[in-house]
Write a protein that holds these residues in place. Structure first.
Motif, mmCIF file in Angstrom:
data_model
loop_
_atom_site.group_PDB
_atom_site.id
_atom_site.type_symbol
_atom_site.label_atom_id
_atom_site.label_comp_id
_atom_site.label_asym_id
_atom_site.label_seq_id
_atom_site.Cartn_x
_atom_site.Cartn_y
_atom_site.Cartn_z
ATOM 1 N N LYS A 244 1.029 -1.205 0.162
ATOM 2 C CA LYS A 244 0.201 0.012 0.292
ATOM 3 C C LYS A 244 0.672 1.217 0.390
ATOM 4 N N ALA A 245 2.340 1.112 0.865
ATOM 5 C CA ALA A 245 3.133 2.463 0.708
ATOM 6 C C ALA A 245 3.433 2.571 -0.692
ATOM 7 N N ASP A 246 3.570 1.845 -0.692
ATOM 8 C CA ASP A 246 4.395 0.888 -2.734
ATOM 9 C C ASP A 246 3.640 2.022 -3.426
ATOM 10 N N SER A 247 2.761 1.964 -3.579
ATOM 11 C CA SER A 247 1.577 2.549 -4.646
ATOM 12 C C SER A 247 1.045 3.581 -4.119
ATOM 13 N N ARG A 248 1.378 3.940 -2.606
ATOM 14 C CA ARG A 248 0.805 5.198 -2.713
ATOM 15 C C ARG A 248 2.192 6.402 -3.195
ATOM 16 N N ILE A 249 2.920 5.876 -2.693
ATOM 17 C CA ILE A 249 4.664 6.209 -3.277
ATOM 18 C C ILE A 249 4.942 6.565 -4.953
ATOM 19 N N LEU A 250 4.034 5.332 -5.245
ATOM 20 C CA LEU A 250 4.403 5.796 -6.605
ATOM 21 C C LEU A 250 3.265 6.778 -7.140
ATOM 22 N N GLU A 251 2.118 6.738 -7.170
ATOM 23 C CA GLU A 251 1.132 7.538 -7.029
ATOM 24 C C GLU A 251 1.127 9.553 -6.752
ATOM 25 N N LEU A 252 1.670 9.248 -5.906
ATOM 26 C CA LEU A 252 2.342 10.302 -5.875
ATOM 27 C C LEU A 252 3.044 11.321 -6.428
ATOM 28 N N LYS A 253 4.259 10.512 -6.619
ATOM 29 C CA LYS A 253 5.460 10.516 -7.678
ATOM 30 C C LYS A 253 4.982 10.757 -9.089
ATOM 31 N N GLY A 254 3.611 10.022 -9.287
ATOM 32 C CA GLY A 254 3.121 10.060 -10.843
ATOM 33 C C GLY A 254 2.122 11.737 -11.159
ATOM 34 N N LEU A 255 1.933 12.690 -9.252
ATOM 35 C CA LEU A 255 0.776 13.413 -9.935
ATOM 36 C C LEU A 255 2.399 14.608 -9.390
ATOM 37 N N GLY A 256 3.459 13.760 -9.559
ATOM 38 C CA GLY A 256 5.481 14.913 -9.640
ATOM 39 C C GLY A 256 4.938 15.833 -8.305
ATOM 40 N N LEU A 257 4.625 14.643 -7.029
ATOM 41 C CA LEU A 257 4.663 15.276 -6.071
ATOM 42 C C LEU A 257 6.597 14.659 -5.023
ATOM 43 N N ASP A 258 6.780 15.523 -4.276
ATOM 44 C CA ASP A 258 7.656 14.342 -3.240
ATOM 45 C C ASP A 258 7.095 13.574 -1.689
ATOM 46 N N CYS A 259 7.610 12.881 -1.729
ATOM 47 C CA CYS A 259 7.458 12.512 -0.734
ATOM 48 C C CYS A 259 8.348 11.816 0.069
#
Length: 144
Positions: free
Chosen positions: A37-52
């Motif tokens: 779940k954390a990995d998928s959220r990190i990829l989703e945030l990076k896809g939106l152009g956000l740092d994490c």
């Protein structure tokens, strides 16, 4: 975008994920579900152009994120089994510090819901913590 009580709009550029995993290997499906779940959220945030950035709580998550070179980890928190109030306060202080210093604009908590010893919801949930106002008062997105 997030609105504070004074209706100022905050543009979210960096998100902190607090990921809670177990310390032992006997709950493999729990730890795997949390990490996925954390990995998928990190990829989703990076896809939106956000740092994490990640605050990892628990030995299994700490081990996993220590090998991930593409994920910035702010803090590793280890406990000796049952978490204490002191360890919870350490995580809360770190989250508060990231928000006050404006290193992150939003904090999300990745967790599962414990019901009883017999039943728990293994599907991880992501909860966005309410933004803080300048005075440190908590407000929800709609201003309440």
């Amino acid at each position: 975008m997030v609105r504070r009580a004074d209706e100022a709009v905050i543009n979210v550029k960096k998100v902190a994920l607090v990921v809670i995993t177990g310390d032992r290997g006997l709950c493999g499906s729990f730890n795997n579900a949390m990490i996925k779940k954390a990995d998928s959220r990190i990829l989703e945030l990076k896809g939106l152009g956000l740092d994490c950035t990640v605050i990892s709580v628990g030995e299994k998550g700490n081990y996993y994120f220590s090998w991930k070179v593409d994920v910035l980890v702010d803090r590793f928190v280890e406990g000796g089994g049952f978490p204490t109030a002191k360890e919870a306060q350490m995580v809360a202080d770190d989250v508060f510090s990231l928000l006050v210093t404006k290193e992150v604009d939003k904090v999300e908590l990745v967790y599962t819901k414990f019901v009883t010893l017999v039943k728990s919801e293994l599907d991880p949930t992501i909860l966005t913590l309410p933004p803080l106002s300048v005075k440190g008062e908590v407000f929800y997105v709609n201003g309440n």
